[in-house]
Design a protein around this motif. Sequence first.
Motif, short mmCIF file in Angstrom:
data_model
loop_
_atom_site.label_atom_id
_atom_site.label_comp_id
_atom_site.label_asym_id
_atom_site.label_seq_id
_atom_site.Cartn_x
_atom_site.Cartn_y
_atom_site.Cartn_z
N ALA A 195 0.81 -1.22 0.00
CA ALA A 195 0.00 0.00 0.00
C ALA A 195 0.85 1.27 0.00
O ALA A 195 1.99 1.28 0.46
CB ALA A 195 -0.92 0.00 1.21
N PHE A 196 0.26 2.35 -0.52
CA PHE A 196 0.87 3.68 -0.46
C PHE A 196 0.38 4.40 0.79
O PHE A 196 -0.81 4.38 1.10
CB PHE A 196 0.50 4.50 -1.69
N ARG A 197 1.31 5.04 1.49
CA ARG A 197 0.97 5.82 2.67
C ARG A 197 0.75 7.28 2.25
O ARG A 197 1.63 7.91 1.67
CB ARG A 197 2.09 5.75 3.70
N VAL A 198 -0.43 7.81 2.56
CA VAL A 198 -0.80 9.17 2.16
C VAL A 198 -0.98 10.04 3.41
O VAL A 198 -1.74 9.68 4.31
CB VAL A 198 -2.10 9.17 1.34
N ARG A 199 -0.27 11.15 3.45
CA ARG A 199 -0.41 12.10 4.55
C ARG A 199 -1.37 13.20 4.14
O ARG A 199 -1.28 13.76 3.05
CB ARG A 199 0.95 12.71 4.91
#
Length: 254
Positions: A195-199
């Motif tokens: 998964a991509f971590r999005v802030r």
Amino acid sequence: MRGILLAALLAVLLAVPARADETPPPAFGPGERMYYDIYWTVIHAGKAELLWREDAELDGRPARYFFAKARTLGWVDNFYKVRDTMEAWTDMGLNYALLYKKDQNEGSYHKKVELVFDKEANKSYRYARGKLQHTIDQPENVFDPMSILFAFRKHALYEGMEFDANVSDGKVSVVGRAFVEGRETVETGIGDVDAFRVRLDIQHLSGVFKKSKDAQLYVWFSADERRIPVKVRSKVVVGSFIMTLREYHPPAEG
């Protein structure tokens, strides 16, 4: 504690903004169902679900229809019952919001909100408890706090990406921003997910987040064409929560 479960659910729904010029790929669509477990600190506090329902008709025209709800569980339910639901309708291309409804029931607090978007006039009308409370001007394409998630999923992700889009709760209209910081493996109820971590830039969000000077909000999206929101993590003034995917069911076939 007001807003903990709704904040968790909204963390997914307010996840990241979107561009407005693409058509959803076949990896997701009507019939898709996502179910989550919500933990407040180390306590299994509740559960939530996020559904892409079958297309509907709104004011005589076809529309996309989305539904979500969150509720408390166990002993948490005994002393602070939460029953929150949200609904959203957009145009068929997921380019702008048409209608948004929220029914918030948390302890002794109860509130119903309906947000109507007038695309031709570029205005929105916010009703609370059945009465018109706010009328504001809107940009040409704007999303409500729920439809923004599904519109975002139209875009392929990569590390370093930045996003912005118009989002409104009917009180204010802001440019929401998000940043794809990295990529990692997330443990979920459907197994380990790349998964991509999005802030998220949450400075404009109200309620629990607004009261937290050092609030942090991250959402993880599966690194495939489905871009499923598989995890949420946030630190707010009343503690922290983690929301993880328990079950996923793909779009209806045929």
